[in-house]
Scaffold this motif. Structure first.
Motif, PDB file in Angstrom:
ATOM      1  N   MET A  39     124.029  -4.050 -13.585  1.00  9.87           N
ATOM      2  CA  MET A  39     124.367  -4.548 -14.915  1.00  9.87           C
ATOM      3  C   MET A  39     125.216  -5.815 -14.848  1.00  9.87           C
ATOM      4  SD  MET A  39     124.975  -1.602 -17.744  1.00  9.87           S
ATOM      5  CE  MET A  39     126.385  -0.833 -16.960  1.00  9.87           C
ATOM      6  N   GLY A  40     126.075  -5.906 -13.843  1.00 14.23           N
ATOM      7  CA  GLY A  40     126.901  -7.092 -13.698  1.00 14.23           C
ATOM      8  C   GLY A  40     126.108  -8.321 -13.308  1.00 14.23           C
ATOM      9  N   GLU A  41     124.884  -8.123 -12.833  1.00 13.94           N
ATOM     10  CA  GLU A  41     124.044  -9.237 -12.411  1.00 13.94           C
ATOM     11  C   GLU A  41     123.007  -9.621 -13.467  1.00 13.94           C
ATOM     12  OE1 GLU A  41     124.105  -8.033  -7.667  1.00 13.94           O
ATOM     13  OE2 GLU A  41     122.476  -7.328  -8.952  1.00 13.94           O
ATOM     14  N   LEU A  42     122.718  -8.713 -14.380  1.00 12.82           N
ATOM     15  CA  LEU A  42     121.661  -8.955 -15.367  1.00 12.82           C
ATOM     16  C   LEU A  42     122.150  -9.707 -16.595  1.00 12.82           C
ATOM     17  CD1 LEU A  42     119.879  -5.474 -15.421  1.00 12.82           C
ATOM     18  CD2 LEU A  42     119.060  -7.559 -14.319  1.00 12.82           C
ATOM     19  N   PHE A  43     123.353  -9.405 -17.044  1.00 13.78           N
ATOM     20  CA  PHE A  43     123.813  -9.871 -18.342  1.00 13.78           C
ATOM     21  C   PHE A  43     124.652 -11.144 -18.212  1.00 13.78           C
ATOM     22  CE2 PHE A  43     123.915  -5.068 -19.291  1.00 13.78           C
ATOM     23  CZ  PHE A  43     122.545  -5.066 -19.520  1.00 13.78           C
ATOM     24  N   SER A  44     124.438 -12.052 -19.141  1.00 11.71           N
ATOM     25  CA  SER A  44     125.211 -13.288 -19.165  1.00 11.71           C
ATOM     26  C   SER A  44     126.635 -13.001 -19.638  1.00 11.71           C
ATOM     27  CB  SER A  44     124.552 -14.285 -20.117  1.00 11.71           C
ATOM     28  OG  SER A  44     124.693 -13.841 -21.458  1.00 11.71           O
ATOM     29  N   PRO A  45     127.562 -13.900 -19.384  1.00 11.99           N
ATOM     30  CA  PRO A  45     128.937 -13.684 -19.868  1.00 11.99           C
ATOM     31  C   PRO A  45     129.016 -13.487 -21.378  1.00 11.99           C
ATOM     32  CG  PRO A  45     128.891 -15.457 -18.252  1.00 11.99           C
ATOM     33  CD  PRO A  45     127.458 -15.106 -18.538  1.00 11.99           C
ATOM     34  N   GLN A  46     128.098 -14.140 -22.120  1.00 17.14           N
ATOM     35  CA  GLN A  46     128.131 -14.025 -23.579  1.00 17.14           C
ATOM     36  C   GLN A  46     127.699 -12.653 -24.076  1.00 17.14           C
ATOM     37  OE1 GLN A  46     126.588 -16.362 -21.826  1.00 17.14           O
ATOM     38  NE2 GLN A  46     127.164 -18.415 -22.531  1.00 17.14           N
ATOM     39  N   THR A  47     126.860 -11.975 -23.310  1.00 13.72           N
ATOM     40  CA  THR A  47     126.299 -10.701 -23.770  1.00 13.72           C
ATOM     41  C   THR A  47     126.786  -9.494 -22.974  1.00 13.72           C
ATOM     42  OG1 THR A  47     124.367 -10.906 -22.300  1.00 13.72           O
ATOM     43  CG2 THR A  47     124.184 -11.862 -24.516  1.00 13.72           C
ATOM     44  N   LYS A  48     127.517  -9.739 -21.885  1.00  9.42           N
ATOM     45  CA  LYS A  48     127.840  -8.656 -20.945  1.00  9.42           C
ATOM     46  C   LYS A  48     128.593  -7.506 -21.602  1.00  9.42           C
ATOM     47  CE  LYS A  48     128.625  -9.722 -16.764  1.00  9.42           C
ATOM     48  NZ  LYS A  48     129.192 -10.248 -15.496  1.00  9.42           N
TER      49      LYS A  48
END
Length: 216
Positions: A128-137
Motif C-alpha cells: 500500500m505504501g508503494e501504490l498510493f500517491s502522497p495526495q491519496t495515501k
C-alpha cells in the motif's frame, strides 16, 4: 474524469480482500475447533493449535526481508497458488471423513499457513505504501484497511453457518476456489512494484488495468 489513483485503490482493496477471503483468520481463530475434527486427543489438539499460531507469526516475519529480493508479485502468486492446492487437499481429507492419517491433514493445514505467510500474510500491507500517491495515501489506505477489517469480521462470524451448510470439506474447497480466483486476478492485475517509482507503477496501471491517471 476518474478520481486520482483509482487503479491503485482497486489493487490495494483487492489485496486486502485476498488476505481475508482466503479464510486464514478462520484457521487462526478456530484452529482448535478445526483440529478437533482431525485429532481425537484434546492435548494433541491444543498443542497443534498453538503451533499453527506460532508458525503463522514466525513465517510472516521470516519472509518479510525476502520481499525486496524476490519481488512482490511472484510471492503473491506463489502464496495464492499454494493456498489453493492445500485448501483443496484439506477439503478432500474432510470429504473422505478421515480415511487418511490425521497427521496428513495437519501437514496440509501447516502448508496452507506456510503459503499464506509467503506473500498474502504481509505483502498487502507493505505494498500500500508503494501504490498510493502522497495526495491519496491517507484516504485510500484507510479505505483498504476498513475493507480488510469488515471482510475479516464477515468471514469469522459466518463460519458456523457455512460449516452447517457445507461442512469443513465445503469450507476449504470454497477457500481454495477463492484463492484460485485471486491467483488469476493477481496474474493479470497486480503490477510488480519492486524497484519502480510511483510514476512507473502508475504507467503499469494504465497498461494492465486500462485506467489513465493523469492526476498523479
Amino acid at each position: 474524469v476518474r478520481p486520482p489513483g483509482l487503479a491503485a485503490l482497486h489493487v490495494g482493496v483487492g489485496l486486502m480482500a485476498v488476505q481475508q477471503l482466503s479464510g486464514v483468520n478462520v484457521v487462526l481463530f478456530y484452529a482448535g475447533r478445526i483440529l478437533g475434527g482431525v485429532f481425537s486427543d484434546p492435548g494433541t489438539v491444543a498443542t497443534a493449535s498453538v503451533f499453527v499460531q506460532v508458525e503463522s507469526l514466525a513465517l510472516t516475519l521470516l519472509f518479510a526481508p525476502l520481499v525486496d529480493r524476490l519481488g512482490r508479485k511472484p510471492l503473491l502468486q506463489t502464496s495464492s497458488g499454494g493456498m489453493t492446492v492445500f485448501a483443496a487437499l484439506l477439503g478432500l481429507w474432510y470429504f473422505l471423513d478421515g480415511q487418511w492419517s490425521p497427521y496428513i491433514a495437519y501437514a496440509f493445514l501447516l502448508l496452507y499457513m506456510f503459503f499464506f505467510a509467503v506473500g498474502i500474510g504481509g505483502i498487502p500491507w507493505m505494498i500500500m505504501g508503494e501504490l498510493f500517491s502522497p495526495q491519496t495515501k491517507a484516504v485510500y489506505s484507510s479505505i483498504a484497511t476498513v475493507v480488510n477489517w469488515l471482510l475479516g469480521f464477515l468471514v469469522t462470524t459466518t463460519i458456523d453457518q457455512l460449516r452447517n451448510a457445507v461442512g469443513y470439506a465445503g469450507i476449504f474447497w470454497i477457500y481454495g476456489g477463492i484463492s484460485l480466483g485471486w491467483f488469476v486476478w493477481i496474474w493479470f492485475i497486480v503490477p510488480e512494484t519492486k524497484g519502480r517509482t510511483l510514476e512507473q507503477i502508475q504507467q503499469l496501471f494504465e497498461e494492465r488495468v486500462g485506467i489513465i491517471n493523469n492526476a498523479v
